[in-house]
Enzyme design. Sequence first.
Site, PDB file in Angstrom:
ATOM      1  N   GLY A  70       0.817  -1.271  -0.087  1.00 51.02           N
ATOM      2  CA  GLY A  70       0.039   0.029   0.034  1.00 51.02           C
ATOM      3  C   GLY A  70       0.864   1.124   0.024  1.00 51.02           C
ATOM      4  O   GLY A  70       0.454   2.336  -0.755  1.00 51.02           O
ATOM      5  N   ASN A 149      -8.331   3.303   8.735  1.00 50.50           N
ATOM      6  CA  ASN A 149      -7.573   2.073   9.530  1.00 50.50           C
ATOM      7  C   ASN A 149      -7.901   2.167  10.817  1.00 50.50           C
ATOM      8  O   ASN A 149      -8.021   1.048  11.330  1.00 50.50           O
ATOM      9  CB  ASN A 149      -6.237   2.167   8.950  1.00 50.50           C
ATOM     10  N   GLN A 177      -7.970  -0.368   3.056  1.00 53.52           N
ATOM     11  CA  GLN A 177      -8.657  -0.869   4.191  1.00 53.52           C
ATOM     12  C   GLN A 177     -10.208  -1.137   3.841  1.00 53.52           C
ATOM     13  O   GLN A 177     -10.889  -1.637   4.484  1.00 53.52           O
ATOM     14  CB  GLN A 177      -8.719  -0.017   5.589  1.00 53.52           C
ATOM     15  N   HIS A 199      -1.577  -7.822   2.098  1.00 54.85           N
ATOM     16  CA  HIS A 199      -1.510  -8.391   3.516  1.00 54.85           C
ATOM     17  C   HIS A 199      -2.818  -7.936   4.314  1.00 54.85           C
ATOM     18  O   HIS A 199      -2.763  -8.432   5.334  1.00 54.85           O
ATOM     19  CB  HIS A 199      -0.253  -8.101   4.271  1.00 54.85           C
ATOM     20  N   THR A 235      12.686  -6.511 -11.260  1.00 59.48           N
ATOM     21  CA  THR A 235      11.987  -7.834 -11.041  1.00 59.48           C
ATOM     22  C   THR A 235      10.817  -8.111 -10.270  1.00 59.48           C
ATOM     23  O   THR A 235      11.239  -7.590  -9.046  1.00 59.48           O
ATOM     24  CB  THR A 235      13.016  -9.021 -11.169  1.00 59.48           C
ATOM     25  N   CYS A 323       2.263   5.964  19.932  1.00 56.56           N
ATOM     26  CA  CYS A 323       3.360   6.279  20.975  1.00 56.56           C
ATOM     27  C   CYS A 323       4.289   7.071  20.571  1.00 56.56           C
ATOM     28  O   CYS A 323       5.092   6.751  19.530  1.00 56.56           O
ATOM     29  CB  CYS A 323       3.973   4.844  21.410  1.00 56.56           C
TER      30      CYS A 323
HETATM   31  N1  PLP Z   1      -3.392   2.880   3.947  1.00 53.64           N
HETATM   32  C1  PLP Z   1      -3.795   2.406   5.069  1.00 53.64           C
HETATM   33  C2  PLP Z   1      -5.310   2.881   5.175  1.00 53.64           C
HETATM   34  C3  PLP Z   1      -3.317   1.310   5.653  1.00 53.64           C
HETATM   35  O1  PLP Z   1      -4.163   0.920   6.796  1.00 53.64           O
HETATM   36  C4  PLP Z   1      -2.039   0.951   5.373  1.00 53.64           C
HETATM   37  C5  PLP Z   1      -1.398  -0.176   6.439  1.00 53.64           C
HETATM   38  O2  PLP Z   1      -1.813  -0.149   7.683  1.00 53.64           O
HETATM   39  C6  PLP Z   1      -1.336   1.456   4.535  1.00 53.64           C
HETATM   40  C7  PLP Z   1      -1.976   2.401   3.665  1.00 53.64           C
HETATM   41  C8  PLP Z   1       0.129   0.843   4.215  1.00 53.64           C
HETATM   42  O3  PLP Z   1      -0.197  -0.474   3.582  1.00 53.64           O
HETATM   43  P1  PLP Z   1       1.324  -1.236   3.576  1.00 53.64           P
HETATM   44  O4  PLP Z   1       1.374  -1.732   4.897  1.00 53.64           O
HETATM   45  O5  PLP Z   1       0.639  -2.302   2.747  1.00 53.64           O
HETATM   46  O6  PLP Z   1       2.383  -0.552   2.923  1.00 53.64           O
END
Ligand code: PLP
Length: 381
Positions: A70, A149, A177, A199, A235, A323
Site C-alpha cells: 500500500g 484504518n 482498508q 496483507h 523484477t 506512542c
Molecule cells: N493505507 C492504509 C489505510 C493502511 O491501513 C495501511 C497499512 O496499515 C497502508 C496504507 C499501508 O499499507 P502497507 O502496509 O501495505 O504498506
Amino acid sequence: MPIYLDNNASTRPLDGVVEAMKPLLGAEYANPSSLHRFGQQVRYKVECAREQVAGLINADPKEIIFTSGGTESINLAIRGVLAAQPAKRHLITSAVEHSAVGRLAAQLAREGCRVDEVRVDCEGRLDLAELEEKVTEDTALISVIHANNETGVIIDAERVCEIAARHGVRVHLDAVQSAGKVAVNVRELPAPLLSLSAHKIHGPKGAGALYVRGRTRLTPLTFGGRQERDLRPGTENVPAIIGFGIAAEEAAALGPERIDSIRHLRDDFEARVQAAISIAKVIGTEGERVCNTSNIGFERLQAEAILILLSERGIYASAGAACSSGSLEPSHVLRAMGIDPQLAHGAIRFSLSRFTTEAEIDQTLAVLVEVIERLSGMVTT
Ligand code: PLP
C-alpha cells in the site's frame, strides 16, 4: 489459543495463498521477463494474478500495477501525478489519512508543494463543502482514505469523485482498508487511481497494487527495467504477487452474507461492551463503516495499559493512539474528530476478520470486563 483482533494491522494468509506461493519460492524461480518457456510459465502466473486482483475492483487487468504494498502504491500515485503535471503544485488530502499519505504530504510540503488537509466531523465524515472550497486551478490531485484504518469510517467516495470531476481534478483513493470489505468498483467509482495491499486481505506482505485508469499520466518513482508498464521497474516479487492474486479472488468471492456476519459479530461486541462497561464509548458509529472495525474509548484509562493486560491474556488488539517519545498521544485521527482526550487516550481498536468466531468475541468481552475493572477500580454494571 490467542485471539487475534488486529486484522487492520495485518491478516492471516489463507492456506490457499501459502500453497500457491510455495512453488514460486522454489522450483518455479525463473524471471517472468525471460523469453524462454520457463520464464513464460512464471509470466503466465503473474498475469493470472493481475486478472484476479483486477477482478476484486472490476478493473481491466492492464490497469493493475504491482508494487511492494500500500505504501509504495500511494507514493507512486501521489508523487507520480504531481511529477507528471509540474505546473500544478497543490495537493488536497484529509486530516485522517494513514501515515503513508500523511507523512508523504508533509514531505511534499517541505519540497514546496501546497498541501491542504480537509477536516472531518466528530463521526469521522469528510467535510465535502470544505473539500470543494479548497480546489483551485493549481490542484493536481485529491488523495483521500476510503475506509479509515483506525475507525473503519468510510468516506463518501462518490461525492469526492463528483466534486473532483466538476473541477477537472484527479482522485486517488487509499482503498487499502476498504477493498474486500465493501464493494469497490472502479467502473462505478470514477477515481483514476486506487491503492491496494495484499496483507490486509489475507495475502502476503510485500505485495500491493496501484490501479491506474486508462491514460492517466504518471511519472515513475524509480527507473530501470520495463516491468509494470514502465511505472514500477525491477523484477517482480512473484511469490507475493501470486499469493495476492489468490487472496484477491477469495476476497471478491466472500459475498454479502459473510460480510454481514462479520458486521453482526462486531455490532454485537460493541453493544455488549457498552452495556457491561459504563466508561466505554464506541467511536465513529454514525457514518458508514467497514464491517470489521471497532474503535472503543475507555474514559480516563491509558490504551497501552489495556493492551498489555489484554495481550497477557492472549487477546491481541491495537491502540487508537500512537506512542511518541514514551507517552501515548491520542492519534491524529481521533484528534481530528475532536474526540475528548480523556476518551481518546484510552482508545482501543479491535479489528475482526472472516475467521473471528462468536466464542472469541464472548471470551474477549469477558476478559475486557476484568481488565477494565482492574484498571479503573470501578464496578461494572
Ligand atoms: N493505507 C492504509 C489505510 C493502511 O491501513 C495501511 C497499512 O496499515 C497502508 C496504507 C499501508 O499499507 P502497507 O502496509 O501495505 O504498506
